[in-house]
Write a protein that holds these residues in place. Structure first.
Motif, PDB file in Angstrom:
ATOM      1  N   LYS A 468       0.844  -1.194   0.000  1.00 24.63           N
ATOM      2  CA  LYS A 468       0.000   0.000   0.000  1.00 24.63           C
ATOM      3  C   LYS A 468       0.885   1.252   0.000  1.00 24.63           C
ATOM      4  O   LYS A 468       2.118   1.170   0.135  1.00 24.63           O
ATOM      5  N   ALA A 469       0.264   2.396  -0.094  1.00 21.22           N
ATOM      6  CA  ALA A 469       1.013   3.655   0.000  1.00 21.22           C
ATOM      7  C   ALA A 469       1.776   3.734   1.314  1.00 21.22           C
ATOM      8  O   ALA A 469       2.901   4.234   1.373  1.00 21.22           O
ATOM      9  N   SER A 470       1.166   3.223   2.392  1.00 19.24           N
ATOM     10  CA  SER A 470       1.821   3.281   3.701  1.00 19.24           C
ATOM     11  C   SER A 470       3.089   2.442   3.747  1.00 19.24           C
ATOM     12  O   SER A 470       4.038   2.766   4.471  1.00 19.24           O
ATOM     13  N   ALA A 471       3.141   1.350   2.967  1.00 18.29           N
ATOM     14  CA  ALA A 471       4.357   0.543   2.912  1.00 18.29           C
ATOM     15  C   ALA A 471       5.496   1.349   2.312  1.00 18.29           C
ATOM     16  O   ALA A 471       6.642   1.303   2.807  1.00 18.29           O
ATOM     17  N   LEU A 472       5.202   2.095   1.272  1.00 17.16           N
ATOM     18  CA  LEU A 472       6.234   2.919   0.650  1.00 17.16           C
ATOM     19  C   LEU A 472       6.652   4.054   1.580  1.00 17.16           C
ATOM     20  O   LEU A 472       7.829   4.425   1.630  1.00 17.16           O
ATOM     21  N   TYR A 473       5.699   4.589   2.312  1.00 16.40           N
ATOM     22  CA  TYR A 473       6.021   5.646   3.281  1.00 16.40           C
ATOM     23  C   TYR A 473       6.926   5.112   4.387  1.00 16.40           C
ATOM     24  O   TYR A 473       7.932   5.735   4.747  1.00 16.40           O
ATOM     25  N   TYR A 474       6.575   3.936   4.925  1.00 18.09           N
ATOM     26  CA  TYR A 474       7.393   3.348   5.998  1.00 18.09           C
ATOM     27  C   TYR A 474       8.781   3.002   5.472  1.00 18.09           C
ATOM     28  O   TYR A 474       9.793   3.241   6.150  1.00 18.09           O
ATOM     29  N   LYS A 475       8.858   2.463   4.279  1.00 18.54           N
ATOM     30  CA  LYS A 475      10.137   2.131   3.656  1.00 18.54           C
ATOM     31  C   LYS A 475      11.007   3.386   3.520  1.00 18.54           C
ATOM     32  O   LYS A 475      12.199   3.372   3.858  1.00 18.54           O
TER      33      LYS A 475
END
Length: 486
Positions: A468-475
């Motif tokens: 999700k978008a949040s995965a890219l943000y956390y990464k």
């Protein structure tokens, strides 16, 4: 493409708000899951039935009528899970081992070699990927055979649990150096034994949760001492547990509400932390006094809260190498003194618990977005227990079904800023864990609430995962080890 644009836009907005803040080098980042919520394979090989298998297969127990029979199918797809962890760039992965997958009947006389092989493979893959395994020994999935004997209300459970822990230490301790004995005992006992909300759904309010908690504390201490005495000298690891707590804020500035909020903290976090982390040990004095007085007024010959012997108090006190905590939200607390003939945990506590309806919400009725409460909770732990090393093992946000999950990104942004505020206050926080790696079976809510950084399509038998978008943000946050100030 839309997700990438969302990330870029949010980063631009956050950058305009304030300066970049860096995370200290001493802080490690991870994600977490739990065995029943992701593994599936509920009857694979010789695995035994656990209380969530039994509970979820009964009608009217799970909101959408679902179960964890397949869940995310991690029993067959754990290599994909490790790929996702590598994609995120996390330092560690917190997962749990299924008691009945290792010990099909709950007892250590029969050990499943297939169960051992499954976790061996996962642990070895993590280490090969330079990801540190953090293993939770018990995350709510008691073997049903042991529940038939009373579960956590049976005083012999401490022996059975420690036998299980020893099998885990023996099998995995050469590679696993970070252990959690239990996840969220408050939920295990209150919602599983005091209420009907979670497995095993005993529903003996005001009695069942206290017996459960008493035996669970003794089980934790026994497993800790086993590791400390026998395995630590050889394996050189560390062991603790993780407790859950919202921050509990006085609803008004009155002295009565301030007293009520402090009492609520003792009945929530203090119930399990005081016996282990305080200098004096035992349950908080306010719990002992109030439950004893209410029990006598209700006609009981003794307190509904069992008593520890002096030897047990000493045995339990100090059984930690760190303070693990799970945190999601904040509640408001108001004094509410009532009399009741019936035993009840919340009436024992004597407060009204609610939330401000203007606080931003989530898919979970109990989860409001209140980042400043995180800072206050971490400072409360610091001040109450002589500033222990704190590892945050769960923090996250629920929604319904959204790949472009900007609300989750906003949640993490606010709570990570609050975490940095607490570290600047002097809180000794060394780990932060996002819940969860992927969408999963959310206990009694089934698949109606999603906490994952990765989207799982539960309508597809292959259970594909997508970031999700949040995965890219956390990464991105982990790569830069920085965040923009709110």
């Amino acid at each position: 493409m839309a997700i990438t644009k969302t990330i870029s836009l949010l980063c631009l907005i956050f950058a305009v708000r304030g300066e970049v803040r860096r995370f200290p080098d001493t802080l490690s980042f991870g994600v977490a899951t739990a065995s029943y919520q992701i593994e599936g394979g509920w009857n694979a090989s010789d695995k035994g039935e656990n209380i969530w298998d039994r509970f979820s297969h009964q009608p009217n127990t799970i909101k959408d009528g679902s179960n964890g029979d397949v869940a995310c199918d991690s029993y067959n797809q754990h290599k994909r899970d490790v790929e996702m962890l590598k994609e995120l760039g996390v330092d560690f992965y917190r997962f749990s081992i299924s008691w009945s997958r290792i010990l099909p009947d709950g007892f250590s006389n029969k050990i499943s070699q297939d169960g051992i092989a499954y976790y061996d493979s996962l642990i070895n893959d993590l280490i090969a990927a330079n990801i540190t395994p953090f293993v939770t020994i018990y995350h709510w999935d008691l073997p049903q055979r042991l529940q038939d004997l009373g579960g956590w209300t049976n005083p012999l459970i401490a022996d059975y649990y420690t036998d299980f822990a020893e099998v885990a230490f023996e099998a995995f301790g050469d590679r696993v150096k970070n252990w959690l004995t239990f996840n969220e005992p408050w939920v295990v006992c209150l919602q599983g034994y005091g209420q009907h909300a979670k497995a095993p759904g005993v529903g003996m309010n005001g009695i069942g949760e206290y017996i459960c908690g008493h035996n669970l504390l003794k089980s934790h201490a026994k497993a800790y001492h086993l590791y400390d005495d026998v395995y630590r000298p050889i394996q050189m690891g560390r062991i603790g547990w993780t407790l859950s707590s919202n921050w509990l804020e006085p609803a008004t500035q009155s002295a009565a509400d301030a007293e009520a909020a402090d009492r609520a903290m003792q009945f929530n976090l203090g119930w399990f932390s005081h016996a282990v982390f305080s200098r004096e040990g035992d349950y908080p004095q306010v719990m002992r006094d109030r439950i004893a007085n209410k029990s006598l007024a209700q006609g009981y010959p003794r307190s509904r809260l069992p008593e520890f012997t002096p030897e047990e108090i000493a045995y339990i006190k100090g059984t930690f190498d760190f303070f693990g905590v799970n945190h999601y939200s904040t509640n408001l607390i108001k004094m509410l003194e009532t009399t009741s003939i019936a035993p009840d945990f919340f009436l024992d506590m004597g407060v009204l618990v609610f939330q401000n309806p203007t606080w931003p919400g989530s898919a979970s009725s109990w989860l409001k977005v209140v980042p400043w409460g995180f800072r206050k909770l971490l400072n409360w732990i610091k001040e109450s227990y002589n500033n222990p090393e704190i590892l945050v093992f769960e923090n996250g946000f629920s929604d319904r079904d959204n790949m472009d999950d900007v609300d989750r990104i906003s949640y993490y942004h606010g709570y990570l800023n609050s975490l940095l505020d607490a570290i600047e206050d002097g809180c000794n926080v060394t780990a932060y864990t996002a819940w969860s790696l992927m969408d999963n079976f959310e206990w009694d809510e089934g698949y109606t609430e999603r906490f994952g950084l990765y989207y799982v399509d539960f309508n597809d038998p292959r259970r594909p995962r997508k970031p999700k978008a949040s995965a890219l943000y956390y990464k991105s946050t982990l790569e830069t080890r920085s965040i923009e100030r709110d």
